[in-house]
Motif scaffolding. Structure first.
Motif, short mmCIF file in Angstrom:
data_model
loop_
_atom_site.label_atom_id
_atom_site.label_comp_id
_atom_site.label_asym_id
_atom_site.label_seq_id
_atom_site.Cartn_x
_atom_site.Cartn_y
_atom_site.Cartn_z
N THR A 70 41.20 48.16 33.51
CA THR A 70 40.70 48.40 34.76
C THR A 70 39.46 49.06 34.80
N LEU A 127 40.49 50.13 47.45
CA LEU A 127 40.29 48.20 47.02
C LEU A 127 38.99 47.72 47.66
N ASP A 129 36.35 44.27 49.02
CA ASP A 129 35.92 43.12 48.65
C ASP A 129 34.61 42.22 48.34
N ALA A 132 32.25 41.46 42.89
CA ALA A 132 32.01 43.58 42.20
C ALA A 132 30.93 43.82 41.75
N HIS A 223 37.30 47.00 42.58
CA HIS A 223 37.14 45.80 43.37
C HIS A 223 38.81 45.61 43.54
N ASP A 224 38.81 44.09 43.78
CA ASP A 224 40.22 44.20 44.87
C ASP A 224 40.66 42.87 43.81
N ALA A 225 40.30 42.28 42.91
CA ALA A 225 40.24 41.19 41.99
C ALA A 225 40.34 41.77 41.00
N ASP A 226 40.05 43.01 40.34
CA ASP A 226 40.45 42.95 38.99
C ASP A 226 41.50 43.08 38.62
N PRO A 227 41.08 41.97 37.25
CA PRO A 227 42.30 41.16 36.42
C PRO A 227 43.14 42.29 36.13
N LEU A 421 48.68 40.80 46.13
CA LEU A 421 47.14 41.88 46.31
C LEU A 421 46.07 40.59 47.92
N GLU A 422 46.29 38.92 47.53
CA GLU A 422 45.10 38.94 48.78
C GLU A 422 46.23 38.72 49.87
N ARG A 425 45.51 42.64 51.61
CA ARG A 425 44.62 42.31 52.23
C ARG A 425 44.12 41.56 53.71
#
Length: 455
Positions: A70, A127, A129, A132, A223-227, A421-422, A425
């Protein structure tokens, strides 16, 4: 609008630090930590950074047997008044959103730590949005290498110090225009607010960290889409109910959920188990078993063939009577000393009984568990004494731990699916605040490496 700022961090000098490269806080009392912190500062192992900075980080770890990386930013987050956090109305960009209430005991523990240690040692996880924010993989102008070292238990951490005024301005502007979700550190946030409000009851202007250090909290912005991020469930154990009886619990709860006894579909305890009831009917329970039972089923599955009792259990106009677990269903496991059950409901089933709850919350397993099963069936209110003080409900990260409590005498354990996580939010943007411990986002930011002084 959320406001962030650089700060003069207290950092470990790796040449002097212990081999693990971090201060282990897991077995340290607040008073012991304060003494240790003072000793480390005196020896030069902990040093105050020469100028305010934002710290970019890359954290590599092994979590749930999978390598994860991360990236994010460590900075200060300005504390907002409690009323400034979520309301029942949808939230706008630039706001800090919380998704769950805090446990009272956790808040008290955090307040004790802050009052004694006078330093924040673990950043909250926030987190953001949108796109990134680009972070350095080397040290471009405006950045300088700060630290690269091993942290706790198979965690490697890279830190870059950001001191260039233009770079800091770009980062703070970018963050302040995003919707920010407080994903972990709710109790620490509430404790920081309480401690700040003890200083003065006046309205707070956005004073700098140097002028008003208690107005700020250390946070990791990711970032909320961090893998590398994952969301894990937190399971519930109910205990101390003198008149709990499994058959009566099933009979009442069946009015709102499909029930299926699933013990026979699971690995059983060995014959030598000291718990004969569980050895006969209960599972050898672990995360893999739980995930398999909580997952949606194929159309050909025979595990949940409808019985006459099931078919008559729930009739909702316009909703098909189908006992197969499908995507979008609420599904959980209830483990008692007598049996293990899977219970689930279909979309729309809870619209009447939870009409007072915003629609975005009604189809969440943790909400249906708290509002229907705990409150209406077991008569456990989400009040300071029953839930937030953990008088009848405790919380466990691992299903094995939760089931073990039943073996030791608890009434029932509820095993849940994670809140994605989606969905997290979506809930936060709606203004909803869920029950305590509704979500566990991992990996957590680095702890015991970088500190912020509040005194």
């Amino acid at each position: 609008m959320a406001v962030i700022a650089p700060f003069r961090a207290l950092l470990l000098d790796l040449d002097r630090a212990s081999s693990d490269g971090a201060i282990d806080l897991s077995q340290t009392s607040p008073s012991e930590f304060a003494v240790r912190l003072s000793d480390l500062r005196g020896s030069g192992t902990l040093i105050t950074d020469t100028q305010p900075a934002i710290y970019a980080f890359r954290q590599s770890s092994t979590f749930d047997s999978h390598p994860r990386t991360t990236t994010g930013l460590l900075a200060l987050l300005h504390l907002e008044a409690s009323s400034g956090l979520n309301s029942s109305a949808p939230q706008e960009s630039g706001c800090l959103l919380r998704v769950q209430h805090s446990l009272s005991a956790s808040i008290r523990s955090e307040i004790e730590f802050l009052c004694t240690a006078r330093h924040q040692s673990a950043p909250a996880l926030v987190l953001y949005d949108g796109a990134a924010i680009a972070l350095p993989t080397a040290a471009p102008p405006g950045y300088s290498i700060c630290q690269k070292h091993a942290c706790h238990k198979n965690v490697a951490l890279d830190l870059w110090r950001v001191t260039d005024a233009d770079a800091i301005s770009q980062i703070t502007t970018a963050i302040s225009t995003r919707s920010l979700v407080l994903a972990s550190g709710h109790a620490a946030y509430d404790a920081a607010l309480a401690l700040r409000d003890e200083t003065t009851s006046a309205a707070y202007a956005c004073a700098s960290p140097e002028q008003a250090p208690r107005d700020w909290m250390m946070a990791a912005f990711v970032h909320d889409a961090d893998p590398g991020l994952i969301s894990r469930p937190v399971h519930r154990v109910v205990s101390g109910l003198e008149h709990f009886e499994t058959g009566e619990f099933v009979r009442i709860t069946r009015a709102n959920f499909f029930f299926r006894e699933v013990s026979r579909h699971m690995r059983h305890l060995p014959p030598t188990s000291p718990h004969p009831v569980l050895a006969a009917n209960g599972p050898h329970f672990d995360s893999d078993v739980a995930a398999r039972l909580l997952a949606a089923e194929e159309a050909t599955s025979t595990v949940t063939a409808v019985t006459a009792e099931d078919a008559g259990a729930r009739v909702v106009p316009g909703v098909a009577r189908n006992s197969r677990v499908e995507p979008g269903d609420v599904v959980m496991l209830a483990v008692t000393r007598d049996c293990t059950y899977r219970l689930h409901s279909k979309p729309g089933w809870a619209d009447t009984i939870l009409a007072h709850i915003p629609p975005v919350e009604r189809q969440l397993d943790v909400v249906q568990l708290h509002k229907i099963i705990l409150e209406k069936v077991l008569k456990i209110s989400e009040s300071e004494s029953d839930v937030r003080e953990q008088r009848h409900v405790t919380f466990h990260a691992e299903p094995t731990e939760a089931v073990e409590q039943v073996r030791l005498g608890a009434n029932v354990a509820f095993i849940l699916n994670p809140l994605g996580l989606e969905r997290l939010r979506e809930v936060a943007l709606s203004g909803a605040v869920l029950p305590p411990c509704s979500i566990d986002v991992q990996p957590l930011p680095p702890k015991g490496v970088i500190f912020y002084g509040i005194a």
